[in-house]
Scaffold this active site. Structure first.
Site, mmCIF file in Angstrom:
data_model
loop_
_atom_site.group_PDB
_atom_site.id
_atom_site.type_symbol
_atom_site.label_atom_id
_atom_site.label_comp_id
_atom_site.label_asym_id
_atom_site.label_seq_id
_atom_site.Cartn_x
_atom_site.Cartn_y
_atom_site.Cartn_z
ATOM 1 N N CYS A 66 -10.223 30.783 7.669
ATOM 2 C CA CYS A 66 -10.013 29.339 7.536
ATOM 3 C C CYS A 66 -9.323 28.870 8.807
ATOM 4 O O CYS A 66 -9.094 29.669 9.713
ATOM 5 C CB CYS A 66 -9.257 28.970 6.257
ATOM 6 N N HIS A 99 -1.549 51.742 4.460
ATOM 7 C CA HIS A 99 -0.316 51.808 3.670
ATOM 8 C C HIS A 99 -0.327 50.901 2.447
ATOM 9 O O HIS A 99 0.298 51.222 1.432
ATOM 10 C CB HIS A 99 0.895 51.428 4.520
#
Length: 152
Positions: A66, A99
């Site tokens: 966006c 992670h």
């Protein structure tokens, strides 16, 4: 990889370029729109279906573009099971998957150049969640929050 992509008017041009590169790289692309440049469109109309497809595993990963990337990241993260982040550097694009099992990459369509965006996308798509105990434990806490529970 089956990848979903979505944008509003603020990221339309960048989405078009990234979509072409993803297809050329051999990815199966599911385009959630916008399919034309409309300055009056709203990012949730495209990002929500993308996020739902990621959450349901209809696509493996998602890419939301966006104008700033902020609205897309806020919107996508409201869908349970989606771990979306606005990323502007290579390390975070890779580490966010390794992670945090990030499954939607959000980028800024107005200030991020095509080459920089492509670097982020390739880092994001090539990374894999490590499944280390500490990362799984942390994601469990996030999942409990999504379901209305507490962290502990």
């Amino acid at each position: 990889m089956r990848v979903g992509i979505a944008t509003d008017h603020g990221g339309f041009d960048l989405k078009q370029e990234l979509a072409a590169r993803l297809r050329a790289a051999g990815h199966e692309l599911v385009d959630f729109g916008a399919d034309r440049l409309d300055p009056a469109d709203d990012y949730p109309d495209f990002v929500i279906p993308l996020a739902r497809a990621v959450a349901s595993r209809a696509v493996e990963r998602g890419l939301a573009v966006c104008g700033s990337g902020v609205g897309a990241s806020i919107c996508a993260s409201k869908i349970a099971g989606v771990r979306a982040a606005l990323v502007s550097d290579h390390y975070s694009a890779k580490q966010g998957v390794e992670h945090d099992d990030m499954n939607v990459l959000c980028v800024c369509g107005r200030t991020l150049g095509v080459e920089a965006a492509w670097d982020l996308v390739t880092a994001f798509l090539s990374a894999e969640f490590t499944k280390e105990e500490r990362h799984v434990r942390r994601l469990g806490k996030v999942a409990r929050l999504e379901s209305g529970g507490s962290m502990s």
